[in-house]
Design an enzyme around this catalytic site. Structure first.
Site, short mmCIF file in Angstrom:
data_model
loop_
_atom_site.label_atom_id
_atom_site.label_comp_id
_atom_site.label_asym_id
_atom_site.label_seq_id
_atom_site.Cartn_x
_atom_site.Cartn_y
_atom_site.Cartn_z
N TRP A 277 29.02 17.20 17.37
CA TRP A 277 30.03 17.93 18.13
C TRP A 277 31.33 17.13 18.23
O TRP A 277 32.42 17.72 18.26
CB TRP A 277 29.50 18.34 19.51
CG TRP A 277 29.21 17.20 20.45
CD1 TRP A 277 28.03 16.52 20.59
CD2 TRP A 277 30.12 16.61 21.40
NE1 TRP A 277 28.15 15.54 21.56
CE2 TRP A 277 29.41 15.59 22.07
CE3 TRP A 277 31.44 16.86 21.76
CZ2 TRP A 277 30.00 14.80 23.07
CZ3 TRP A 277 32.03 16.09 22.76
CH2 TRP A 277 31.31 15.07 23.40
N SER B 52 27.00 8.52 27.17
CA SER B 52 25.99 9.53 26.82
C SER B 52 26.06 9.89 25.34
O SER B 52 25.17 10.57 24.84
CB SER B 52 26.05 10.77 27.72
OG SER B 52 27.35 11.15 27.96
N HIS C 274 34.79 6.82 23.60
CA HIS C 274 35.60 7.82 24.30
C HIS C 274 35.94 7.30 25.69
O HIS C 274 35.24 6.44 26.23
CB HIS C 274 34.86 9.16 24.38
CG HIS C 274 33.52 9.08 25.07
ND1 HIS C 274 32.39 8.59 24.45
CD2 HIS C 274 33.15 9.41 26.33
CE1 HIS C 274 31.37 8.63 25.30
NE2 HIS C 274 31.81 9.11 26.46
N HIS D 215 37.09 8.45 29.69
CA HIS D 215 37.10 9.55 30.66
C HIS D 215 38.38 9.48 31.49
O HIS D 215 38.74 8.40 31.97
CB HIS D 215 35.91 9.43 31.61
CG HIS D 215 34.59 9.43 30.89
ND1 HIS D 215 33.79 10.54 30.82
CD2 HIS D 215 33.95 8.46 30.18
CE1 HIS D 215 32.70 10.25 30.10
NE2 HIS D 215 32.78 8.99 29.71
#
Ligand code: DD3
Length: 319
Positions: free
Chosen positions: A157, A254, A259, A261
Protein backbone atom coordinates in the site's frame (compact mmCIF):
# COMPACT_ATOMS: atom_id res chain seq x y z
CA UNK A 1 -40.85 3.22 7.59
CA UNK A 2 -37.24 2.20 7.17
CA UNK A 3 -36.43 0.07 4.18
CA UNK A 4 -35.24 -3.41 5.18
CA UNK A 5 -31.98 -4.92 3.91
CA UNK A 6 -34.10 -7.38 1.90
CA UNK A 7 -35.99 -4.57 0.14
CA UNK A 8 -32.75 -2.85 -0.74
CA UNK A 9 -31.11 -6.10 -1.86
CA UNK A 10 -34.08 -6.75 -4.15
CA UNK A 11 -33.83 -3.30 -5.73
CA UNK A 12 -30.14 -3.24 -6.45
CA UNK A 13 -28.68 -4.85 -9.56
CA UNK A 14 -27.19 -8.25 -8.82
CA UNK A 15 -24.37 -8.00 -11.30
CA UNK A 16 -21.51 -6.76 -9.12
CA UNK A 17 -19.58 -8.88 -6.68
CA UNK A 18 -19.22 -6.98 -3.42
CA UNK A 19 -15.45 -7.37 -3.20
CA UNK A 20 -14.73 -6.63 -6.83
CA UNK A 21 -16.50 -3.31 -6.55
CA UNK A 22 -14.37 -1.07 -4.36
CA UNK A 23 -16.59 1.87 -5.32
CA UNK A 24 -15.50 5.35 -6.25
CA UNK A 25 -14.35 7.85 -3.62
CA UNK A 26 -17.12 10.30 -2.75
CA UNK A 27 -19.89 8.28 -4.40
CA UNK A 28 -22.39 6.20 -2.38
CA UNK A 29 -21.58 2.51 -2.73
CA UNK A 30 -24.66 0.35 -2.00
CA UNK A 31 -22.82 -2.78 -3.13
CA UNK A 32 -19.75 -1.97 -1.04
CA UNK A 33 -18.18 -4.59 1.19
CA UNK A 34 -20.27 -3.76 4.25
CA UNK A 35 -23.72 -4.67 2.93
CA UNK A 36 -23.03 -8.42 2.63
CA UNK A 37 -21.04 -8.52 5.86
CA UNK A 38 -21.78 -11.43 8.22
CA UNK A 39 -20.58 -10.78 11.77
CA UNK A 40 -18.33 -13.47 13.28
CA UNK A 41 -17.51 -11.67 16.51
CA UNK A 42 -16.77 -8.33 18.12
CA UNK A 43 -13.00 -7.96 18.50
CA UNK A 44 -12.98 -4.82 20.62
CA UNK A 45 -15.19 -1.90 21.52
CA UNK A 46 -14.57 1.28 23.41
CA UNK A 47 -17.28 3.58 24.70
CA UNK A 48 -14.82 6.41 25.28
CA UNK A 49 -13.32 6.22 21.79
CA UNK A 50 -16.78 5.53 20.35
CA UNK A 51 -15.59 2.79 18.08
CA UNK A 52 -16.14 -0.91 17.50
CA UNK A 53 -13.98 -3.47 15.68
CA UNK A 54 -15.88 -6.32 14.06
CA UNK A 55 -14.57 -9.55 12.55
CA UNK A 56 -16.78 -11.09 9.91
CA UNK A 57 -17.08 -12.54 6.46
CA UNK A 58 -17.91 -11.05 3.09
CA UNK A 59 -18.71 -13.89 0.68
CA UNK A 60 -16.12 -16.39 1.90
CA UNK A 61 -13.44 -13.89 2.78
CA UNK A 62 -12.45 -12.78 6.26
CA UNK A 63 -12.94 -9.09 6.86
CA UNK A 64 -12.49 -6.56 9.63
CA UNK A 65 -14.83 -3.59 9.77
CA UNK A 66 -14.09 -0.63 12.05
CA UNK A 67 -16.92 1.76 12.85
CA UNK A 68 -16.17 5.04 14.57
CA UNK A 69 -18.21 8.08 15.54
CA UNK A 70 -16.19 11.16 14.67
CA UNK A 71 -15.80 14.48 16.52
CA UNK A 72 -18.38 17.19 15.88
CA UNK A 73 -16.74 19.83 13.69
CA UNK A 74 -17.13 23.51 14.65
CA UNK A 75 -18.17 24.38 11.12
CA UNK A 76 -21.16 22.01 11.20
CA UNK A 77 -22.52 22.92 14.64
CA UNK A 78 -24.78 25.72 13.53
CA UNK A 79 -26.34 23.65 10.73
CA UNK A 80 -26.66 20.72 13.15
CA UNK A 81 -28.67 22.80 15.63
CA UNK A 82 -30.80 24.42 12.95
CA UNK A 83 -31.71 21.42 10.85
CA UNK A 84 -32.18 18.68 13.45
CA UNK A 85 -35.21 17.32 15.26
CA UNK A 86 -35.03 17.26 19.06
CA UNK A 87 -36.69 14.60 21.19
CA UNK A 88 -36.91 15.36 24.88
CA UNK A 89 -35.58 12.63 27.18
CA UNK A 90 -35.96 14.26 30.55
CA UNK A 91 -36.34 17.61 32.19
CA UNK A 92 -35.55 18.55 35.80
CA UNK A 93 -35.27 22.15 37.03
CA UNK A 94 -32.94 23.99 34.62
CA UNK A 95 -31.58 20.69 33.24
CA UNK A 96 -32.89 18.76 30.26
CA UNK A 97 -31.52 16.08 27.92
CA UNK A 98 -32.53 15.28 24.35
CA UNK A 99 -31.85 12.93 21.51
CA UNK A 100 -30.95 15.03 18.51
CA UNK A 101 -31.86 13.53 15.14
CA UNK A 102 -29.30 14.93 12.76
CA UNK A 103 -29.77 14.94 8.99
CA UNK A 104 -27.96 12.00 7.39
CA UNK A 105 -25.07 14.05 5.96
CA UNK A 106 -24.20 15.34 9.47
CA UNK A 107 -24.48 11.93 11.08
CA UNK A 108 -21.92 9.88 9.20
CA UNK A 109 -19.94 7.04 10.75
CA UNK A 110 -16.34 6.65 9.66
CA UNK A 111 -15.95 3.10 8.37
CA UNK A 112 -12.71 1.27 7.63
CA UNK A 113 -12.76 -2.10 5.90
CA UNK A 114 -9.89 -4.59 5.66
CA UNK A 115 -10.77 -7.35 3.21
CA UNK A 116 -9.47 -9.90 2.71
CA UNK A 117 -8.13 -9.67 6.26
CA UNK A 118 -5.29 -11.92 7.38
CA UNK A 119 -5.15 -13.54 10.80
CA UNK A 120 -2.65 -10.81 11.76
CA UNK A 121 -5.18 -8.09 10.91
CA UNK A 122 -7.81 -9.83 13.03
CA UNK A 123 -5.47 -10.37 15.97
CA UNK A 124 -4.28 -6.77 15.91
CA UNK A 125 -7.64 -5.53 17.15
CA UNK A 126 -8.16 -8.06 19.94
CA UNK A 127 -7.45 -6.55 23.31
CA UNK A 128 -4.10 -7.80 24.60
CA UNK A 129 -1.86 -7.40 27.58
CA UNK A 130 1.23 -5.32 26.66
CA UNK A 131 4.82 -5.57 27.87
CA UNK A 132 7.63 -3.05 27.66
CA UNK A 133 10.74 -4.38 25.92
CA UNK A 134 14.12 -2.68 26.08
CA UNK A 135 16.03 -3.36 22.89
CA UNK A 136 19.77 -2.68 22.77
CA UNK A 137 21.51 -2.07 19.44
CA UNK A 138 22.77 -5.64 19.70
CA UNK A 139 19.25 -6.99 20.38
CA UNK A 140 18.07 -5.18 17.27
CA UNK A 141 20.68 -6.91 15.10
CA UNK A 142 20.33 -10.37 16.65
CA UNK A 143 16.61 -10.57 17.48
CA UNK A 144 14.47 -7.85 15.87
CA UNK A 145 16.11 -7.49 12.44
CA UNK A 146 16.13 -11.25 11.69
CA UNK A 147 12.48 -11.37 12.75
CA UNK A 148 11.30 -8.46 10.60
CA UNK A 149 13.32 -9.77 7.64
CA UNK A 150 11.73 -13.22 7.96
CA UNK A 151 8.22 -11.79 8.03
CA UNK A 152 6.47 -10.65 4.91
CA UNK A 153 5.18 -7.38 6.31
CA UNK A 154 3.55 -6.04 3.19
CA UNK A 155 4.20 -2.41 2.35
CA UNK A 156 2.42 -2.75 -0.99
CA UNK A 157 0.00 0.00 0.00
CA UNK A 158 2.97 2.34 0.65
CA UNK A 159 4.43 1.61 -2.80
CA UNK A 160 0.99 2.21 -4.31
CA UNK A 161 0.97 5.68 -2.75
CA UNK A 162 4.51 6.50 -3.91
CA UNK A 163 3.73 5.27 -7.43
CA UNK A 164 0.34 7.10 -7.55
CA UNK A 165 -1.51 3.80 -7.93
CA UNK A 166 -3.64 4.65 -4.88
CA UNK A 167 -4.73 7.76 -3.01
CA UNK A 168 -3.05 10.04 -5.59
CA UNK A 169 -5.88 12.55 -5.23
CA UNK A 170 -5.31 12.74 -1.46
CA UNK A 171 -1.68 13.87 -1.68
CA UNK A 172 -1.24 17.21 0.10
CA UNK A 173 2.39 17.74 -0.85
CA UNK A 174 5.13 15.89 -2.68
CA UNK A 175 8.86 16.45 -2.95
CA UNK A 176 9.87 13.99 -5.71
CA UNK A 177 13.60 13.95 -4.88
CA UNK A 178 14.61 10.25 -4.67
CA UNK A 179 16.94 10.86 -1.70
CA UNK A 180 15.36 13.66 0.36
CA UNK A 181 11.82 13.54 -1.08
CA UNK A 182 8.54 12.32 0.43
CA UNK A 183 4.78 12.26 -0.02
CA UNK A 184 2.56 13.95 2.58
CA UNK A 185 -1.06 12.80 2.84
CA UNK A 186 -3.83 12.28 5.41
CA UNK A 187 -3.51 9.09 7.42
CA UNK A 188 -6.38 6.57 7.23
CA UNK A 189 -7.27 7.41 10.82
CA UNK A 190 -8.31 10.96 9.86
CA UNK A 191 -11.49 11.61 7.90
CA UNK A 192 -10.46 15.26 7.30
CA UNK A 193 -13.83 16.55 8.48
CA UNK A 194 -12.42 18.52 11.43
CA UNK A 195 -8.98 19.77 12.44
CA UNK A 196 -9.24 18.46 16.04
CA UNK A 197 -7.91 15.05 15.07
CA UNK A 198 -5.66 16.15 12.18
CA UNK A 199 -3.36 13.28 11.23
CA UNK A 200 -1.05 13.21 8.22
CA UNK A 201 1.88 10.98 7.32
CA UNK A 202 5.02 11.79 5.38
CA UNK A 203 6.20 8.71 3.50
CA UNK A 204 9.77 8.90 2.19
CA UNK A 205 10.55 8.05 -1.43
CA UNK A 206 13.68 6.07 -0.61
CA UNK A 207 13.00 2.44 0.15
CA UNK A 208 16.17 1.52 2.03
CA UNK A 209 15.20 2.90 5.45
CA UNK A 210 13.01 0.58 7.50
CA UNK A 211 12.71 2.54 10.72
CA UNK A 212 14.26 4.92 13.22
CA UNK A 213 16.96 2.26 13.85
CA UNK A 214 18.38 2.73 10.32
CA UNK A 215 18.84 6.49 10.65
CA UNK A 216 22.29 8.09 10.73
CA UNK A 217 23.56 11.63 10.14
CA UNK A 218 23.50 10.72 6.43
CA UNK A 219 19.71 11.08 6.65
CA UNK A 220 19.70 14.56 8.23
CA UNK A 221 18.94 16.33 4.91
CA UNK A 222 15.93 14.01 4.50
CA UNK A 223 14.69 14.63 8.04
CA UNK A 224 15.09 18.41 8.02
CA UNK A 225 13.41 18.50 4.60
CA UNK A 226 10.40 16.57 5.93
CA UNK A 227 10.18 18.86 8.94
CA UNK A 228 10.32 22.14 7.04
CA UNK A 229 8.26 21.24 3.97
CA UNK A 230 5.80 19.11 5.95
CA UNK A 231 5.14 21.91 8.44
CA UNK A 232 4.90 24.51 5.65
CA UNK A 233 2.37 22.43 3.72
CA UNK A 234 0.18 21.84 6.77
CA UNK A 235 0.29 25.54 7.66
CA UNK A 236 -0.72 26.46 4.09
CA UNK A 237 -3.33 23.75 3.54
CA UNK A 238 -4.99 23.64 6.97
CA UNK A 239 -3.86 26.85 8.70
CA UNK A 240 -2.33 24.80 11.54
CA UNK A 241 1.05 26.25 12.65
CA UNK A 242 4.06 24.09 13.64
CA UNK A 243 3.48 25.02 17.30
CA UNK A 244 0.19 23.07 17.15
CA UNK A 245 1.73 19.91 15.72
CA UNK A 246 3.24 16.76 17.23
CA UNK A 247 5.72 15.45 14.63
CA UNK A 248 7.20 12.03 15.42
CA UNK A 249 8.27 8.49 14.53
CA UNK A 250 6.93 5.30 16.01
CA UNK A 251 9.33 2.67 17.27
CA UNK A 252 8.43 -0.10 16.54
CA UNK A 253 6.61 1.26 13.50
CA UNK A 254 3.52 -0.54 12.24
CA UNK A 255 5.10 -0.79 8.78
CA UNK A 256 8.79 -0.94 7.93
CA UNK A 257 9.10 1.88 5.43
CA UNK A 258 10.26 5.14 6.99
CA UNK A 259 7.41 7.57 7.69
CA UNK A 260 6.74 10.52 9.97
CA UNK A 261 3.48 11.21 11.81
CA UNK A 262 2.07 14.75 11.91
CA UNK A 263 -0.77 14.97 14.43
CA UNK A 264 -2.68 17.79 16.08
CA UNK A 265 -1.21 18.59 19.49
CA UNK A 266 -4.80 18.72 20.81
CA UNK A 267 -5.37 15.11 19.80
CA UNK A 268 -3.93 12.23 21.83
CA UNK A 269 -3.39 9.98 18.83
CA UNK A 270 -2.95 6.28 19.58
CA UNK A 271 0.79 5.59 19.85
CA UNK A 272 1.83 9.14 20.73
CA UNK A 273 2.90 8.20 24.28
CA UNK A 274 6.50 8.24 25.52
CA UNK A 275 6.84 4.46 25.16
CA UNK A 276 6.45 4.58 21.38
CA UNK A 277 6.84 8.11 19.97
CA UNK A 278 10.13 9.86 19.12
CA UNK A 279 9.83 13.55 18.23
CA UNK A 280 11.36 14.37 14.84
CA UNK A 281 13.15 17.38 16.32
CA UNK A 282 14.73 15.21 19.04
CA UNK A 283 15.77 12.64 16.44
CA UNK A 284 17.41 15.36 14.34
CA UNK A 285 19.34 16.72 17.34
CA UNK A 286 20.39 13.26 18.52
CA UNK A 287 21.78 12.44 15.06
CA UNK A 288 23.56 15.81 14.89
CA UNK A 289 25.27 14.99 18.18
CA UNK A 290 26.00 11.34 17.35
CA UNK A 291 25.59 9.81 13.89
CA UNK A 292 25.21 6.29 15.32
CA UNK A 293 22.79 7.30 18.11
CA UNK A 294 19.91 5.13 16.84
CA UNK A 295 22.21 2.23 15.89
CA UNK A 296 23.68 1.95 19.37
CA UNK A 297 21.17 3.22 21.91
CA UNK A 298 18.69 1.04 23.76
CA UNK A 299 15.16 1.80 22.69
CA UNK A 300 12.13 0.78 24.74
CA UNK A 301 8.80 -0.06 23.13
CA UNK A 302 5.58 -1.87 24.00
CA UNK A 303 4.72 -5.27 22.54
CA UNK A 304 1.43 -7.11 22.73
CA UNK A 305 1.40 -10.50 24.45
CA UNK A 306 0.54 -12.21 21.14
CA UNK A 307 3.25 -10.42 19.15
CA UNK A 308 5.68 -12.96 17.70
CA UNK A 309 8.53 -10.51 18.36
CA UNK A 310 7.82 -10.75 22.08
CA UNK A 311 8.30 -14.51 21.85
CA UNK A 312 11.66 -13.94 20.08
CA UNK A 313 12.80 -11.71 22.96
CA UNK A 314 11.67 -14.38 25.46
CA UNK A 315 13.50 -17.13 23.55
CA UNK A 316 16.64 -15.00 23.53
CA UNK A 317 16.33 -14.66 27.29
CA UNK A 318 15.84 -10.90 27.10
CA UNK A 319 12.60 -10.81 29.08
C1 DD3 B 1 -3.13 -0.09 8.12
C2 DD3 B 1 -1.02 0.95 8.90
C3 DD3 B 1 -1.91 0.70 7.70
C4 DD3 B 1 -5.31 -1.56 8.97
C5 DD3 B 1 -5.42 -0.23 8.74
C6 DD3 B 1 -4.34 0.52 8.33
N1 DD3 B 1 -2.87 5.89 5.67
C7 DD3 B 1 -2.73 2.14 5.91
C8 DD3 B 1 -3.35 1.32 3.74
C9 DD3 B 1 -3.50 2.60 3.24
C10 DD3 B 1 -2.89 3.50 5.44
C11 DD3 B 1 -2.69 4.67 6.22
C12 DD3 B 1 -3.02 -1.45 8.35
C13 DD3 B 1 -2.97 1.10 5.05
CL1 DD3 B 1 -6.91 0.57 9.00
C14 DD3 B 1 -4.11 -2.18 8.75
O1 DD3 B 1 -2.29 1.97 7.21
C15 DD3 B 1 -3.27 3.70 4.09
N2 DD3 B 1 -3.43 4.95 3.60
N3 DD3 B 1 -2.35 4.64 7.52
C16 DD3 B 1 -3.23 6.00 4.39
N4 DD3 B 1 -3.42 7.25 3.88
Amino acid sequence: MAESENDRAAKRPKTTDAMNDPGVAGVPSPDGPVSGFEITRILRECAREKNIFIHGKVKDQDAVVILEKTPIGQDTVSELLKSSELQLEMKNDVYSTYQLRAPAHLNEIKTTVICPATEKHVKKYLHQEVFLVEESGEDYRTVTLPYISSQSFSVQWVHNILEKKAEADRIVFEDPDPVTGFVLLPDFKWDQKQLQDLYLIAIVHRRDVKSLRDLTSEHLPLLTNIRSKGEDSIQRQYGVPPSKLRVYFHYQPSYYHLHVHFTSLEYSAPGCGVERAHLLSDVIQNLQADSSYYRSRSLAFPLRADDALLLKFREAGKL
